[in-house]
Design an enzyme around this catalytic site. Structure first.
Site, PDB file in Angstrom:
ATOM      1  CB  VAL A  11       8.368  -1.725   5.885  1.00  0.00           C
ATOM      2  CG1 VAL A  11       9.327  -1.539   4.717  1.00  0.00           C
ATOM      3  CG2 VAL A  11       7.130  -0.869   5.691  1.00  0.00           C
ATOM      4  CG  ASP A  30      13.218  -5.701  16.042  1.00  0.00           C
ATOM      5  OD1 ASP A  30      12.454  -5.374  15.119  1.00  0.00           O
ATOM      6  OD2 ASP A  30      13.198  -5.162  17.172  1.00  0.00           O
ATOM      7  CG  ASN A 212       1.351   6.715   0.507  1.00  0.00           C
ATOM      8  OD1 ASN A 212       1.061   5.903  -0.376  1.00  0.00           O
ATOM      9  ND2 ASN A 212       1.901   6.363   1.639  1.00  0.00           N
ATOM     10  CG  PHE A 253      -6.826   3.932  -4.492  1.00  0.00           C
ATOM     11  CD1 PHE A 253      -6.362   2.686  -4.894  1.00  0.00           C
ATOM     12  CD2 PHE A 253      -6.533   4.354  -3.209  1.00  0.00           C
ATOM     13  CE1 PHE A 253      -5.624   1.892  -4.046  1.00  0.00           C
ATOM     14  CE2 PHE A 253      -5.793   3.566  -2.346  1.00  0.00           C
ATOM     15  CZ  PHE A 253      -5.336   2.330  -2.775  1.00  0.00           C
ATOM     16  CG  LEU A 254     -11.873   6.429  -8.942  1.00  0.00           C
ATOM     17  CD1 LEU A 254     -12.309   6.439 -10.408  1.00  0.00           C
ATOM     18  CD2 LEU A 254     -11.871   7.867  -8.401  1.00  0.00           C
ATOM     19  N   GLY A 257     -16.314   5.524   0.777  1.00  0.00           N
ATOM     20  CA  GLY A 257     -16.408   4.773   2.025  1.00  0.00           C
ATOM     21  C   GLY A 257     -16.414   5.714   3.215  1.00  0.00           C
ATOM     22  CB  CYS A 264       0.478   4.538   4.667  1.00  0.00           C
ATOM     23  SG  CYS A 264       1.226   2.980   5.146  1.00  0.00           S
ATOM     24  CE  LYS A 267       3.713   6.690   9.664  1.00  0.00           C
ATOM     25  NZ  LYS A 267       4.947   6.797   8.884  1.00  0.00           N
ATOM     26  NE  ARG A 332      -0.170   0.696  12.533  1.00  0.00           N
ATOM     27  CZ  ARG A 332       1.003   0.483  11.963  1.00  0.00           C
ATOM     28  NH1 ARG A 332       2.025   1.251  12.252  1.00  0.00           N
ATOM     29  NH2 ARG A 332       1.163  -0.506  11.104  1.00  0.00           N
TER      30      ARG A 332
HETATM   31  C1  UGA Z   1      -1.029   2.539   1.172  1.00  0.00           C
HETATM   32  C2  UGA Z   1      -0.652   2.575  -0.317  1.00  0.00           C
HETATM   33  O1  UGA Z   1      -1.724   2.062  -1.101  1.00  0.00           O
HETATM   34  C3  UGA Z   1       0.611   1.768  -0.586  1.00  0.00           C
HETATM   35  O2  UGA Z   1       1.007   1.896  -1.949  1.00  0.00           O
HETATM   36  C4  UGA Z   1       1.746   2.296   0.321  1.00  0.00           C
HETATM   37  O3  UGA Z   1       2.937   1.550   0.169  1.00  0.00           O
HETATM   38  C5  UGA Z   1       1.314   2.211   1.769  1.00  0.00           C
HETATM   39  O4  UGA Z   1       0.114   2.988   1.940  1.00  0.00           O
HETATM   40  C6  UGA Z   1       2.439   2.738   2.624  1.00  0.00           C
HETATM   41  O5  UGA Z   1       2.738   3.935   2.544  1.00  0.00           O
HETATM   42  O6  UGA Z   1       3.119   1.946   3.294  1.00  0.00           O
HETATM   43  P1  UGA Z   1      -2.270   0.786   2.776  1.00  0.00           P
HETATM   44  O7  UGA Z   1      -2.305   1.904   3.770  1.00  0.00           O
HETATM   45  O8  UGA Z   1      -1.811  -0.557   3.207  1.00  0.00           O
HETATM   46  O9  UGA Z   1      -1.353   1.194   1.508  1.00  0.00           O
HETATM   47  O10 UGA Z   1      -3.744   0.583   2.238  1.00  0.00           O
HETATM   48  P2  UGA Z   1      -4.628   1.012   0.977  1.00  0.00           P
HETATM   49  O11 UGA Z   1      -5.082  -0.194   0.288  1.00  0.00           O
HETATM   50  O12 UGA Z   1      -3.967   2.052   0.179  1.00  0.00           O
HETATM   51  O13 UGA Z   1      -5.902   1.647   1.724  1.00  0.00           O
HETATM   52  C7  UGA Z   1      -5.788   2.792   2.565  1.00  0.00           C
HETATM   53  C8  UGA Z   1      -7.132   3.263   3.006  1.00  0.00           C
HETATM   54  O14 UGA Z   1      -7.856   3.832   1.924  1.00  0.00           O
HETATM   55  C9  UGA Z   1      -8.047   2.176   3.583  1.00  0.00           C
HETATM   56  O15 UGA Z   1      -8.696   2.679   4.733  1.00  0.00           O
HETATM   57  C10 UGA Z   1      -9.050   1.906   2.471  1.00  0.00           C
HETATM   58  O16 UGA Z   1     -10.288   1.441   2.937  1.00  0.00           O
HETATM   59  C11 UGA Z   1      -9.173   3.295   1.864  1.00  0.00           C
HETATM   60  N1  UGA Z   1      -9.624   3.275   0.455  1.00  0.00           N
HETATM   61  C12 UGA Z   1      -8.823   2.766  -0.515  1.00  0.00           C
HETATM   62  C13 UGA Z   1     -10.858   3.800   0.133  1.00  0.00           C
HETATM   63  O17 UGA Z   1     -11.618   4.284   1.007  1.00  0.00           O
HETATM   64  N2  UGA Z   1     -11.256   3.801  -1.178  1.00  0.00           N
HETATM   65  C14 UGA Z   1     -10.464   3.305  -2.163  1.00  0.00           C
HETATM   66  O18 UGA Z   1     -10.890   3.359  -3.346  1.00  0.00           O
HETATM   67  C15 UGA Z   1      -9.231   2.767  -1.834  1.00  0.00           C
END
Ligand code: UGA
Length: 436
Positions: A11, A30, A212, A253-254, A257, A264, A267, A332
């Site tokens: 971040v 850092d 989240n 996000f539909l 998988g 994120c 946690k 992670r």
């Molecule tokens: C997520 C949020 O999308 C961000 O907006 C947020 O800032 C971030 O967490 C954070 O809190 O720092 P991130 O963890 O990088 O981002 O990844 P995502 O793209 O959200 O995917 C998360 C997980 O969900 C992945 O394992 C992905 O494969 C899964 N996913 C996502 C699905 O299984 N299906 C979906 O339709 C979308």
């Protein structure tokens, strides 16, 4: 504006670099000498598309600096962002460990000069900013400062774009002075008419968890419906498309998988559950999403086992992709960390490939995993192939070649990349998630 960024993790590094790209002067601080030395010599410790050239450009143009010297970096800053890690607590109870944040607050306090806004950028429980305020006052009674919350919504693998073209920016403040400083920092985004949502500090802190948690629920929901599709012979792709066309639901996000992973969602959902419990409340939908996610990973193990004729013992399985999603080397909470060891315990042999994540994977997966140079090497003499992470390079595999290399033409597509009908026509025994 002069900005100091404490913490050069994911971040901090992305945010600091993007602020310098906006034209601000940014110092990233850092504690780890080695990390700062590497950053100074142009080495970026994480894989994030587009980050390296942006760091290089802004360092060359003199707007981005890296240092371990906190004392020299805080005076003169308009805003000091705290972007240190908040790992899951070592107590193992789901609470976020805030010790790095409090430590940073205590350490920066004596060096504050002139009015400064201290901004919590890390994802932190409601009430953290008030604690930061208390700690700074205890360490410097004269300091002229405000504390603010500015949660990040960056996705790994798409962080630069998310930063430069966000859906919104959320700032939680308790004074007009602090609001002005933050609005000035984000001014370049006014040009693309990015909405700035200005709230109280507590609302901003909770907004991040709520966003989240909602996304985690959305994914767990579609995973459960996908499982229903499998038993009633329905098709999740068409179903998700159809419900997603309803603007109230939305198409994103539909994707079903193997379950969500990353640093994120797992946690933050746990932390939210613990936060609300402290207030005597609960978030039952979030609890259900967490349970469904764990069950989904276990379900994938059974899916693979079933495709291998009921037992994985003595079988070789090729895994394409190990990271929790594409375009990152982050392992992670990746579903592969649960699925692969479960198969190995029952006697499976694993050959794995990932375009960026193999070095990281070695820290998380059992030592018996064999890492190979490409997808075809993974498939060579394997009894089945599992498409685990939807990297672009796995979307256009030479399927005839894959089939020839495999001992048995078994293809388990956990990301629904390929078309079931085509795969069957090609002679594969094919399965995916929520489709026949
Ligand atoms: C997520 C949020 O999308 C961000 O907006 C947020 O800032 C971030 O967490 C954070 O809190 O720092 P991130 O963890 O990088 O981002 O990844 P995502 O793209 O959200 O995917 C998360 C997980 O969900 C992945 O394992 C992905 O494969 C899964 N996913 C996502 C699905 O299984 N299906 C979906 O339709 C979308």
């Amino acid at each position: 504006m002069n900005i100091t960024m404490i913490g050069t993790g994911y971040v901090g590094l992305v945010t600091g670099t993007c602020f310098s790209e906006f034209g601000h002067h940014v110092i990233c601080v850092d504690k780890i000498d080695e990390k700062i030395d590497k950053l100074r010599s142009g080495h970026i410790p994480i894989y994030e598309p587009g980050l390296k050239p942006l760091v290089q450009k802004n360092v060359e143009e003199g707007r981005l600096k890296f240092t371990t010297d906190l004392a020299a970096s805080v005076p003169g800053a308009d805003a000091v962002f705290i972007a240190v890690g908040t790992p899951a607590s070592r107590r193992g109870d789901g609470y976020a460990d805030l010790s790095y944040i409090y430590e940073a607050a205590g350490e920066l306090a004596p060096y504050l000069e002139g009015y400064t806004v201290i901004v919590d950028k890390s994802t932190v429980p409601v009430g953290t900013a008030r604690q930061v305020e208390r700690i700074i006052k205890e360490n410097n009674a004269q300091a002229d400062f405000d504390v603010a919350s500015n949660p990040e919504f960056l996705r790994e693998g798409a962080a630069i774009n998310d930063f430069m073209r966000p859906d919104r920016v959320v700032i939680g403040v308790s004074s007009k002075r602090a609001e002005k400083v933050l609005r000035d920092i984000y001014k370049p985004l006014y040009l693309i008419e990015t909405p700035i949502v200005c709230t109280t500090i507590e609302t901003a802190e909770l907004t991040k968890y709520a966003a989240n948690a909602f996304l985690a629920i959305k994914i767990s929901f579609i995973n459960e419906i996908a499982n229903v599709c499998e038993v009633v012979d329905a098709d999740i792709t068409a179903l998700a498309k159809a419900i997603g066309m309803d603007k109230r639901i939305g198409p994103k996000f539909l994707h079903p998988g193997p379950g969500y992973g990353g640093s994120c969602f797992p946690k933050d959902t746990m932390a939210l559950m613990r936060i609300v419990q402290e207030y005597g409340e609960n978030v039952r939908l979030v609890e259900a999403a967490v349970e469904v996610n764990a069950a989904q990973k276990a379900r994938m193990v059974k899916k693979i086992r079933d495709m291998l004729g009921g037992s994985e013992a003595g079988k070789t399985i090729a895994f394409l992709g190990l990271t929790f999603k594409p375009e990152t080397d982050d392992m992670r909470e990746s579903p592969s960390i649960s699925i692969i060891p479960a198969l190995m315990e029952k006697g499976a042999r694993i050959k794995a490939h990932d375009p960026k994540g193999m070095e990281e994977a070695k820290k998380y997966l059992p030592s018996g995993v064999e890492y190979v140079a490409n997808s075809y090497e993974a498939c060579d003499h394997a009894d089945a192939v599992v498409l685990m992470t939807e990297w672009n390079q796995y979307r256009a595999l030479d399927l005839e070649k894959v089939k020839k290399l495999l001992n048995e033409p078994v293809f388990i597509d956990l990301r629904n990349v390929y078309d079931p009908k085509t795969m069957k026509e090609l002679g594969f025994r094919y399965t995916s998630v929520g489709r026949k």
